[in-house]
Design an enzyme around this catalytic site. Structure first.
Site, PDB file in Angstrom:
ATOM      1  N   GLU A 110       0.892  -1.186  -0.105  1.00 26.78           N
ATOM      2  CA  GLU A 110       0.191   0.217  -0.167  1.00 26.78           C
ATOM      3  C   GLU A 110       0.917   1.439   0.107  1.00 26.78           C
ATOM      4  O   GLU A 110       1.129   2.298   0.888  1.00 26.78           O
ATOM      5  CB  GLU A 110      -1.001  -0.171   1.239  1.00 26.78           C
ATOM      6  N   GLU A 119       4.423   8.137  -3.830  1.00 25.51           N
ATOM      7  CA  GLU A 119       5.253   7.419  -3.896  1.00 25.51           C
ATOM      8  C   GLU A 119       6.817   6.439  -3.554  1.00 25.51           C
ATOM      9  O   GLU A 119       6.776   5.924  -3.768  1.00 25.51           O
ATOM     10  CB  GLU A 119       4.759   6.533  -2.637  1.00 25.51           C
TER      11      GLU A 119
END
Length: 609
Positions: A110, A119
């Site tokens: 995640e 990210e």
């Protein structure tokens, strides 16, 4: 995010469907270990019903040291420390045979942001497929699709197009003049935002369209380009593109999670998700102009947050600042010193010199000279040598810009005012001359729920992380959470329960000192009180006629939020009887605040009666 129950339930269901036999599971970006524990539990459950006695394993990869410490605590409390191996490294530093015994059969992760890829998802997946995973691994999530939609929205336009905003304002001052349109730019071209909060300001100009699709089970390409022909559904001007993503968590396509806005009808979308995971706004690219002269080169290009761009183009803000400054300069023989975003004491290396080059370029474009402007370098305090042996008659400051960058409003009350005292004239005019700390009791159910203390998440105890992660709501009555900066208008459902009240005032005509305020406030509405919202109204002139507010009604500044440890039912006295069988009525609150100038911290306390 850990309070996002639909997200947690979706991941649990997908992991239970995917981890059906003993195998090696790799969790990248393990955090508190929630996904790792789900995988270990699913594996143990499958082993119990299987004749295969092969032992499986879960490798939890986490590089952030404070989070690693929390991860160890969570695994120990849940009895999972023997079943999950922590790999305290970035995943691209992990090697088979060194950090992990062999390639993993299943990847759970995640590491998604509002943009999906922000990210480092692409390089992380590339390395994992090259070095850490078997061929054709199973993954949770299985795939992701990003969507976009063209919109017309003047609010979003103001957050990235200072040049054209100034054209509409027409006050004769140009921070991004013709020929230097891109001399002021936006820090982020992609900006995370809860777009449901501005749905009434948005006019849709196209149907939603698919941008990219990512299969987590395959090695992604480093670069991808999608060319689309998007049909306009309405006439208008495209100010921004709103982007969101949809996760398909299982291979069969039965479990989904999305950040889509509320106007997108989807059978697998829970509207309550939006408070936890904002979607992304992409600002259109400008045409880049060649700068006219050396002072206007990219060496003097400045970048600001979208909120700061919007403030610089805001008609009311500009009028207030310009009017007050012009009135101040009517004083004869004035010697003025300015502390602002462009030229003041900033900690970013090189920004001061860049700011001065920006001033030179813009001064030329606005047809005024900088011959009488002196830029003073960063110093702890100023002396008369810095001011050419002249006392300062006008001090112009901009103490509120940090409110857009993660600080509480009062943390902008730095020590410059006190340190400048030796060079200020006796009758110095200071702008702003006063700061008024305002507050309001509010119902903030979505925000309170998102910051609630963690207990069991999908069966796994998480209370050990509450203090470290800054939990505020549903704590024991003896504990108090911190005051946190938020854009209140972005926090989901909100409702004012009291009138706005003044807590205390900061007098900038004097050196900043300790101050204290107390106010008894009756509730104007009945409801559940989740906390207090605090902000500062900046009074620019001595006559108190020009005020710039940073309150909840103004979208460009953050407010401070003090969430209660326990929710309180409050009642408007006029709408309830004098007696209450349940003893729940709270008709007023006594609110106190004290400011410490040495630390810049504000302490608050409250007593409901």
């Amino acid at each position: 995010m850990l309070n996002d129950s639909p997200r947690n339930q979706a991941y649990r269901a997908a992991i239970d469907k995917t981890v059906t036999k003993p195998c090696h599971v790799l969790d990248i970006g393990a955090g508190t270990g929630l996904l790792s524990m789900m995988a270990a539990r699913a594996m143990n459950s499958s082993c119990a019903s299987s004749v295969d006695d092969t032992v499986g394993m879960v490798s939890a990869c986490e590089s952030y040291l404070p989070m690693i410490k929390l991860l160890r605590k969570v695994l120990h409390v849940n009895g999972m420390d023997k079943k999950i191996r922590i790999v305290p490294k970035r995943s691209d530093e992990v090697k088979v045979g060194d950090c992990i015994a062999g390639r993993a059969d299943i990847l759970v992760s995640e590491i998604l942001d509002s943009e999906l890829l922000g990210e480092g998802l692409i390089p992380t997946l590339q390395h994992a497929h090259d070095e850490l995973l078997v061929q054709n691994p199973l993954t949770v999530p299985h795939r992701a699709i990003t969507y976009g939609q063209l919109v017309e929205c003047e609010f979003l336009w103001k957050m990235h197009d200072l040049h054209n905003c100034e054209v509409k304002v027409s006050d004769g001052t140009h921070l991004a003049p013709v020929g230097l349109e891109t001399i002021v730019g936006v820090k982020q071209r992609q900006y995370a935002m809860h777009c449901n909060s501005i749905s009434n300001d948005i006019r849709l100009l196209s149907e939603p369209f698919k941008n990219f699709e990512f299969d987590f089970g395959k090695r992604p390409d480093s670069h991808g380009v999608t060319e689309l022909r998007v049909n306009a559904t309405s006439d208008g001007r495209v100010h921004a593109l709103i982007s969101w993503w949809v996760l398909q968590l299982d291979r069969e396509g039965t479990i989904f999670y999305t950040t889509a806005p509320k106007w997108i009808n989807s059978p697998f979308k829970d509207k309550k998700l939006q408070i936890f995971r904002p979607m992304c706004v992409v600002f259109p690219s400008f045409k880049h102009h060649d700068y006219k002269a050396n002072p206007g080169s990219k060496d003097c290009q400045l970048t600001f947050s979208p909120e700061r761009i919007a403030i610089y183009g805001d008609r009311n803000w500009r009028s207030s600042i310009l009017t007050t400054v012009k009135d101040a300069y009517l004083l004869d023989n004035s010697y003025c010193i300015c502390f602002n975003k462009l030229t003041s004491n900033l900690d970013v290396p090189g920004i001061q010199e860049k700011g001065f080059r920006y001033l030179q370029a813009v001064a030329d474009a606005n047809c005024f000279s900088l011959d009488r402007v002196k830029v003073i370098g960063k110093k702890r305090c100023l002396t008369m040598d810095d001011t050419n042996q002249k006392k300062v008659d006008i001090l112009v400051g901009e103490p509120f810009y940090h409110g857009n960058e993660g600080m509480l409003p009062w943390q902008n009350l730095r020590k410059e005012r006190t340190m400048l005292d030796p060079v200020l004239s006796k009758d110095v005019l200071i702008m702003p001359c006063k700061g008024i700390l305002k507050a309001c009791a509010m119902s903030l159910p979505d925000l309170w729920r998102s910051r609630c203390t963690l207990k069991k998440i999908e069966g796994f105890e998480h209370s050990v992380v509450n203090t470290s992660l800054g939990a505020c709501g549903d704590m024991s009555a003896s504990k108090e959470g911190p005051c946190l900066p938020y854009f209140i208008w972005q926090c989901g459902e909100i409702k004012e329960l009291s009138e706005v009240f003044t807590v205390l005032e900061f007098d900038f005509l004097k050196p900043i000192s300790s101050c204290f305020g107390r106010k008894r406030v009756e509730f104007s509405k009945t409801g559940i009180c989740h906390g207090f919202v605090l902000w500062i109204d900046w009074v620019l002139d001595r006559e108190n006629s020009v005020v710039l507010s940073t309150g909840p009604d103004h979208r460009y500044g953050k407010q401070g939020v003090k969430l209660l440890s326990k929710r309180i039912l409050v009642r408007n006295l006029e709408s309830c009887s004098d007696t209450n069988a349940h003893g729940e009525r709270r008709s007023w609150v006594e609110f106190e605040a004290s400011f410490d100038p040495s630390s810049g911290e504000l302490s608050t306390s409250h007593s409901f009666q």
